[in-house]
Design a protein around this motif. Structure first.
Motif, PDB file in Angstrom:
ATOM      1  N   GLU A  19       0.823  -1.207   0.000  1.00  0.00           N
ATOM      2  CA  GLU A  19       0.000   0.000   0.000  1.00  0.00           C
ATOM      3  C   GLU A  19       0.859   1.260   0.000  1.00  0.00           C
ATOM      4  OE1 GLU A  19      -3.942   1.350   2.409  1.00  0.00           O
ATOM      5  OE2 GLU A  19      -2.240   0.777   3.655  1.00  0.00           O
ATOM      6  N   HIS A  20       1.883   1.284   0.841  1.00  0.00           N
ATOM      7  CA  HIS A  20       2.745   2.462   0.967  1.00  0.00           C
ATOM      8  C   HIS A  20       3.443   2.791  -0.349  1.00  0.00           C
ATOM      9  CE1 HIS A  20       5.713   5.248   2.682  1.00  0.00           C
ATOM     10  NE2 HIS A  20       6.604   4.593   1.945  1.00  0.00           N
ATOM     11  N   PHE A  21       4.044   1.787  -0.980  1.00  0.00           N
ATOM     12  CA  PHE A  21       4.849   2.069  -2.167  1.00  0.00           C
ATOM     13  C   PHE A  21       3.989   2.327  -3.404  1.00  0.00           C
ATOM     14  CE2 PHE A  21       8.113   0.181   0.567  1.00  0.00           C
ATOM     15  CZ  PHE A  21       9.091   1.164   0.447  1.00  0.00           C
ATOM     16  N   LEU A  22       2.795   1.768  -3.446  1.00  0.00           N
ATOM     17  CA  LEU A  22       1.876   2.126  -4.523  1.00  0.00           C
ATOM     18  C   LEU A  22       1.431   3.578  -4.382  1.00  0.00           C
ATOM     19  CD1 LEU A  22      -0.367  -1.058  -4.880  1.00  0.00           C
ATOM     20  CD2 LEU A  22       1.178  -0.115  -6.613  1.00  0.00           C
ATOM     21  N   LYS A  23       1.122   3.998  -3.159  1.00  0.00           N
ATOM     22  CA  LYS A  23       0.727   5.390  -2.919  1.00  0.00           C
ATOM     23  C   LYS A  23       1.857   6.351  -3.268  1.00  0.00           C
ATOM     24  CE  LYS A  23      -2.843   4.873   0.655  1.00  0.00           C
ATOM     25  NZ  LYS A  23      -3.183   5.098   2.085  1.00  0.00           N
ATOM     26  N   ALA A  24       3.098   5.883  -3.123  1.00  0.00           N
ATOM     27  CA  ALA A  24       4.255   6.732  -3.438  1.00  0.00           C
ATOM     28  C   ALA A  24       4.548   6.768  -4.932  1.00  0.00           C
ATOM     29  CB  ALA A  24       5.476   6.241  -2.670  1.00  0.00           C
ATOM     30  N   GLY A  25       3.768   6.011  -5.731  1.00  0.00           N
ATOM     31  CA  GLY A  25       3.906   6.087  -7.173  1.00  0.00           C
ATOM     32  C   GLY A  25       4.768   5.029  -7.824  1.00  0.00           C
ATOM     33  N   HIS A  26       5.189   4.036  -7.055  1.00  0.00           N
ATOM     34  CA  HIS A  26       6.056   2.993  -7.603  1.00  0.00           C
ATOM     35  C   HIS A  26       5.240   1.875  -8.249  1.00  0.00           C
ATOM     36  CE1 HIS A  26       9.567   4.782  -5.682  1.00  0.00           C
ATOM     37  NE2 HIS A  26       8.862   4.882  -4.561  1.00  0.00           N
ATOM     38  N   ASN A  27       5.904   1.104  -9.098  1.00  0.00           N
ATOM     39  CA  ASN A  27       5.337  -0.142  -9.592  1.00  0.00           C
ATOM     40  C   ASN A  27       5.634  -1.230  -8.569  1.00  0.00           C
ATOM     41  OD1 ASN A  27       4.231   0.487 -12.233  1.00  0.00           O
ATOM     42  ND2 ASN A  27       6.341   0.919 -12.849  1.00  0.00           N
ATOM     43  N   VAL A  28       4.638  -1.981  -8.190  1.00  0.00           N
ATOM     44  CA  VAL A  28       4.808  -3.003  -7.157  1.00  0.00           C
ATOM     45  C   VAL A  28       4.371  -4.365  -7.688  1.00  0.00           C
ATOM     46  CG1 VAL A  28       4.068  -3.823  -4.871  1.00  0.00           C
ATOM     47  CG2 VAL A  28       4.527  -1.382  -5.243  1.00  0.00           C
ATOM     48  N   VAL A  29       5.251  -5.345  -7.523  1.00  0.00           N
ATOM     49  CA  VAL A  29       4.948  -6.733  -7.829  1.00  0.00           C
ATOM     50  C   VAL A  29       4.859  -7.481  -6.508  1.00  0.00           C
ATOM     51  CG1 VAL A  29       5.718  -8.845  -8.987  1.00  0.00           C
ATOM     52  CG2 VAL A  29       6.213  -6.609 -10.005  1.00  0.00           C
ATOM     53  N   LEU A  46      -5.948  -4.595  -7.059  1.00  0.00           N
ATOM     54  CA  LEU A  46      -5.972  -5.494  -8.217  1.00  0.00           C
ATOM     55  C   LEU A  46      -6.247  -4.770  -9.528  1.00  0.00           C
ATOM     56  CD1 LEU A  46      -7.808  -8.637  -6.740  1.00  0.00           C
ATOM     57  CD2 LEU A  46      -5.346  -8.246  -7.015  1.00  0.00           C
ATOM     58  N   GLU A  47      -6.959  -3.638  -9.483  1.00  0.00           N
ATOM     59  CA  GLU A  47      -7.254  -2.886 -10.703  1.00  0.00           C
ATOM     60  C   GLU A  47      -6.232  -1.775 -10.967  1.00  0.00           C
ATOM     61  OE1 GLU A  47      -9.681  -3.959 -12.653  1.00  0.00           O
ATOM     62  OE2 GLU A  47     -10.026  -5.522 -11.129  1.00  0.00           O
ATOM     63  N   ASN A  48      -5.242  -1.664 -10.094  1.00  0.00           N
ATOM     64  CA  ASN A  48      -4.213  -0.636 -10.234  1.00  0.00           C
ATOM     65  C   ASN A  48      -3.203  -1.070 -11.303  1.00  0.00           C
ATOM     66  OD1 ASN A  48      -1.999   1.148  -9.907  1.00  0.00           O
ATOM     67  ND2 ASN A  48      -2.402   1.373  -7.715  1.00  0.00           N
ATOM     68  N   SER A  49      -2.997  -0.245 -12.308  1.00  0.00           N
ATOM     69  CA  SER A  49      -2.095  -0.601 -13.414  1.00  0.00           C
ATOM     70  C   SER A  49      -0.641  -0.698 -12.969  1.00  0.00           C
ATOM     71  CB  SER A  49      -2.226   0.424 -14.551  1.00  0.00           C
ATOM     72  OG  SER A  49      -1.885   1.731 -14.093  1.00  0.00           O
ATOM     73  N   ASN A  50      -0.325  -0.127 -11.812  1.00  0.00           N
ATOM     74  CA  ASN A  50       1.041  -0.206 -11.279  1.00  0.00           C
ATOM     75  C   ASN A  50       1.254  -1.425 -10.391  1.00  0.00           C
ATOM     76  OD1 ASN A  50       1.856   2.147 -12.528  1.00  0.00           O
ATOM     77  ND2 ASN A  50       1.406   3.444 -10.765  1.00  0.00           N
ATOM     78  N   PHE A  51       0.239  -2.288 -10.296  1.00  0.00           N
ATOM     79  CA  PHE A  51       0.303  -3.431  -9.387  1.00  0.00           C
ATOM     80  C   PHE A  51       0.218  -4.738 -10.170  1.00  0.00           C
ATOM     81  CE2 PHE A  51      -1.926  -6.639  -6.790  1.00  0.00           C
ATOM     82  CZ  PHE A  51      -1.033  -6.746  -5.729  1.00  0.00           C
ATOM     83  N   THR A  52       1.097  -5.674  -9.806  1.00  0.00           N
ATOM     84  CA  THR A  52       1.085  -7.006 -10.408  1.00  0.00           C
ATOM     85  C   THR A  52       1.105  -8.055  -9.301  1.00  0.00           C
ATOM     86  OG1 THR A  52       2.358  -6.209 -12.311  1.00  0.00           O
ATOM     87  CG2 THR A  52       2.264  -8.605 -11.979  1.00  0.00           C
ATOM     88  N   LEU A  53       0.193  -9.008  -9.381  1.00  0.00           N
ATOM     89  CA  LEU A  53       0.151 -10.112  -8.418  1.00  0.00           C
ATOM     90  C   LEU A  53       0.595 -11.390  -9.104  1.00  0.00           C
ATOM     91  CD1 LEU A  53      -0.636 -11.505  -5.741  1.00  0.00           C
ATOM     92  CD2 LEU A  53      -2.978 -11.664  -6.634  1.00  0.00           C
TER      93      LEU A  53
END
Length: 321
Positions: A19-29, A46-53
């Motif tokens: 949550e923290h690093f997505l809010k900071a604008g990073h891409n998170v896997v 899950l719908e965030n384009s910067n997030f990959t599961l």
């Protein structure tokens, strides 16, 4: 903007880091097998384009290789925690915490990851009786879990020296806060006690309640991970840090705080009786961290002491349990 892999990213600490690093604008896997993590912890991303599961297991080398593709930084949180769990099943703890850790180190090295930050543990101090705990003074491990976390530090050190992979280990001290799971046989003491108090059930304290811990709120842990990623101080890498507050609280004091804060929502909780049971195998009597090294080399300044953290945690549990 960086690409950050968080192993165990659906777990308690991992989901907060996600949550923290997505809010900071990073891409998170996130790499997670959901053995102890939960999809609902990361559902909102899950719908965030910067997030990959990636649903996978660190014991599977191919899963590790897939997860580190194009990654700048690894925050390795995936592990099987709990001293009692490791005593009951040392083989699985070793497979996940040692073999899985080594798989991730090799994958990170081969992918050219800039820095590998990993969850170490205060259990590494073992039978050392010195207080406060200082990073370069440890004793013998007291449980299979403690052995696995110490081996992590040894492997990280070798990979730094042999392969040039930058590593930082964060020795977590009794982390608590939002999303920490109160359910299951190996639930941590704070969420378990909160759940029991809310149900007007009597918590069981192991021993007389005079054992003490350096309880560390999740926001302090997030800060340490962020500092570990961003530091440009060459003296700050390839080492380990206590991740704590630098203060200790007994279990009796902890129960008193929980009763105080929970009674604001339900006055009956103040009258719930406490039960005392036997001391737990593998437990150390007292734990208190020196945070001087983290303050000096990383600029760490904890934002929450025990009471502040418990107030926020209790509010979260009241709204979400």
């Amino acid at each position: 903007m960086s690409k950050i892999l968080i192993t165990g990213g659906a777990g308690f600490i991992g989901s907060n880091l996600t949550e923290h690093f997505l809010k900071a604008g990073h891409n998170v896997v996130v790499l997670d097998n959901f053995a102890t993590g939960h999809l609902h912890n990361i559902q909102q991303h899950l719908e965030n384009s910067n997030f990959t599961l990636i649903e996978g297991d660190i014991r599977n080398v191919e899963d590790c290789k897939q997860a580190v593709e194009g990654v700048d930084y690894v925050l390795h949180q995936a592990a099987l925690g709990s001293v009692p769990r490791s005593i009951k099943d040392p083989q699985t703890s070793n497979e996940v915490n040692v073999t899985g850790f080594l798989n991730m180190l090799v994958a990170a090295r081969d992918a050219g990851v800039k820095r590998f930050v990993y969850a170490a543990s205060s259990s590494t101090y073992g039978d050392s009786e010195s207080l406060p705990k200082v990073e370069d003074v440890i004793g013998k491990p007291l449980s299979p879990y403690a052995i696995t976390k110490y081996v992590n530090e040894l492997y990280a050190d070798i990979f730094s020296k042999t392969y040039g992979l930058e590593t930082i280990g964060l020795r977590y001290f009794n982390v608590f806060g939002r999303r920490q799971d109160p359910n299951g046989a190996y639930a941590a003491v704070i969420p378990l006690f909160v759940k029991q108090f809310l149900n007007h059930e009597s918590p069981v304290i192991n021993g007389a309640g005079d054992y003490s811990r350096d309880f560390t709120y999740i926001d302090n842990v997030i800060q340490m991970n962020a500092l570990a990623i961003t530091t440009t101080n060459p003296d700050a890498v390839n080492t380990v840090y206590n991740t704590a507050v630098g203060d200790r609280t007994t279990l009796n004091e902890l129960v008193g705080y929980l009763k105080e804060f929970l009674s604001e929502y339900d006055a009956e909780i103040a009258n719930v009786e406490i039960i005392h049971g036997p001391n737990r195998q593998g437990d150390i009597p007292h734990s208190l961290a020196s945070i001087a090294k983290a303050e000096r080399l990383l600029g760490y300044k904890p934002t929450h002491v025990i009471r502040e953290g418990l107030k926020e945690a209790v509010k979260w549990y009241k709204e979400n349990l």
